[in-house]
Design a protein around this motif. Structure first.
Motif, mmCIF file in Angstrom:
data_model
loop_
_atom_site.group_PDB
_atom_site.id
_atom_site.type_symbol
_atom_site.label_atom_id
_atom_site.label_comp_id
_atom_site.label_asym_id
_atom_site.label_seq_id
_atom_site.Cartn_x
_atom_site.Cartn_y
_atom_site.Cartn_z
ATOM 1 N N GLN A 54 115.510 61.457 -75.678
ATOM 2 C CA GLN A 54 114.785 61.679 -74.427
ATOM 3 C C GLN A 54 115.517 61.151 -73.202
ATOM 4 O O GLN A 54 115.074 61.376 -72.079
ATOM 5 N N ASP A 137 109.286 67.103 -74.481
ATOM 6 C CA ASP A 137 108.356 67.401 -73.390
ATOM 7 C C ASP A 137 108.670 66.572 -72.151
ATOM 8 O O ASP A 137 108.466 67.028 -71.031
ATOM 9 N N GLN A 138 109.150 65.354 -72.366
ATOM 10 C CA GLN A 138 109.434 64.438 -71.271
ATOM 11 C C GLN A 138 110.797 63.799 -71.503
ATOM 12 O O GLN A 138 111.116 63.391 -72.622
ATOM 13 N N THR A 153 110.273 66.721 -66.880
ATOM 14 C CA THR A 153 110.401 67.617 -68.020
ATOM 15 C C THR A 153 111.780 68.249 -67.945
ATOM 16 O O THR A 153 112.409 68.246 -66.874
#
Length: 171
Positions: A54, A137-138, A153
């Protein structure tokens, strides 16, 4: 984490430049100031309590033909494949810390995908976003300093930067 909008808190110029760039683009999330420096993707993931993938890391190269900076925004758990990237840019060389600072306005460990301030009048970096970031998603990117990060995002990253989305990591 501290509130970057606290008027009593002073932050380094690179962080403020990113904060202003996010405001100008009406991004919904202000950058956060971490209590610890996160110079690597792993340090950032640990500080934020998110997975390594992420973290939208910024990897800078130097295009050999004209010395333009090439910045790839890639997932923290992937390695950039220079051969794949060179299909989009031509031959590349390594970028040392002085080059990165001169061509982006940021020090290694805090290179943001926006808010550049080249110090020598050079063109802004040529940007690419790796498609592997779209697994999440993030995501989180550096905000101009090793203690600064901001979330978004993958679609917002593409909109904020205008960078093309390509496959540029090792399989």
């Amino acid at each position: 984490m501290s509130d970057p909008n606290d008027k009593d808190t002073r932050h380094p110029e690179g962080f403020e430049r990113v904060r202003e760039a996010l405001l100008q683009r009406q991004h919904g999330h202000a950058p956060l100031w971490l209590e610890v420096a996160a110079r690597t993707s792993q340090e950032a993931a640990d500080a934020l309590g998110v997975s390594l993938g992420q973290i939208a890391k910024s990897v800078v190269f130097k295009r050999k033909s004209d010395e333009q900076a090439v910045l790839v925004i890639a997932s923290g758990d992937r390695r950039v494949d220079e051969k794949k990237l060179q299909a989009h840019t031509g031959p590349l060389g390594r970028a040392d810390a002085d080059y990165v600072k001169a061509r982006t306005g940021f020090s290694i460990g805090g290179v943001s995908p926006l808010g550049f301030a080249p110090l020598d009048g050079a063109a802004a970096p040529l940007l690419f976003v790796d498609r592997e970031l779209f697994r999440f998603d993030q995501i989180w990117a550096a905000a101009g300093h090793p203690n600064g990060v901001f979330r978004m995002t993958p679609d917002e990253l593409a909109q904020l930067t205008g960078a093309p989305i390509i496959d540029v990591v090792q399989s």
